[in-house]
Design an enzyme around this catalytic site. Sequence first.
Site, short mmCIF file in Angstrom:
data_model
loop_
_atom_site.label_atom_id
_atom_site.label_comp_id
_atom_site.label_asym_id
_atom_site.label_seq_id
_atom_site.Cartn_x
_atom_site.Cartn_y
_atom_site.Cartn_z
N ILE A 181 109.94 39.35 -20.17
CA ILE A 181 108.70 38.63 -20.45
C ILE A 181 107.48 39.46 -20.07
O ILE A 181 106.49 39.51 -20.81
CB ILE A 181 108.67 37.26 -19.73
CG1 ILE A 181 109.92 36.45 -20.09
CG2 ILE A 181 107.41 36.48 -20.12
CD1 ILE A 181 110.16 36.25 -21.56
N CYS A 182 107.56 40.13 -18.94
CA CYS A 182 106.44 40.98 -18.51
C CYS A 182 106.14 42.06 -19.54
O CYS A 182 104.98 42.38 -19.81
CB CYS A 182 106.75 41.62 -17.16
SG CYS A 182 106.98 40.44 -15.82
N THR A 183 107.19 42.63 -20.10
CA THR A 183 106.99 43.70 -21.08
C THR A 183 106.29 43.17 -22.33
O THR A 183 105.39 43.82 -22.88
CB THR A 183 108.34 44.35 -21.45
OG1 THR A 183 109.01 44.74 -20.25
CG2 THR A 183 108.13 45.59 -22.31
#
Length: 219
Positions: A45-47
């Site tokens: 998700i961060c990416t």
Amino acid sequence: MPGLKLGDIVPNFEAPSTHGRIKLHEYIGDKWTILFSHPADFTPICTTELAKIADYTDEFERRGVKLLGLSCDDVATHQAWVKDIEALASGKKVRYPIVGDPEREILMQLNMLDPDEKDAKGTPLPSRALHIIGPDKRLKLSFLYPGTTGRNFDEVLRVLDSLQLAAKHPIATPANWKVGERVMISPSVKNEVAKQKFPQGYETISLPSGRDYVRLVNV
């Protein structure tokens, strides 16, 4: 928010980043700034989030806004991760710096830790927090998302447009407002003053209460 409230001057931290050492207040200068944290590098998700920020960088720059990422990974890890971020972006490069805060000292100051998300050692990870900071170095708006929910950057642009417009005029933006739509004159502005400040005219909506507090205007 405990520790950092709307209107507070944000801590003037100094830390290493992917663009070299950063002193926050110097970095902000006289610009609006978005400071955003993420739980961990090399996570799905961060990416997607940082890739989306790369996609939107031109939009933020067009509004005179600086971007600054922050997480508990070190700078070397951030730098290695950038290639993955760019692989998910729409042909855009990561042009914003990402600060390394392995000791979580800055994250704690900024209230950006998620007590429910922990690493293998049981230490809290950063939340998906996002602070919009004004040119006066004060916190104007804050989003705080759990680790399970990715942020919507169309909404970030929308609230940024609202904040910047309200900084220029005595107005507020109604629910679901978008750029180009009418705004509302602030309740603190008396009708006599409103006529002077908005010579183009405004519409007062008739309400059952008989009160004239809903005043719509184009700015």
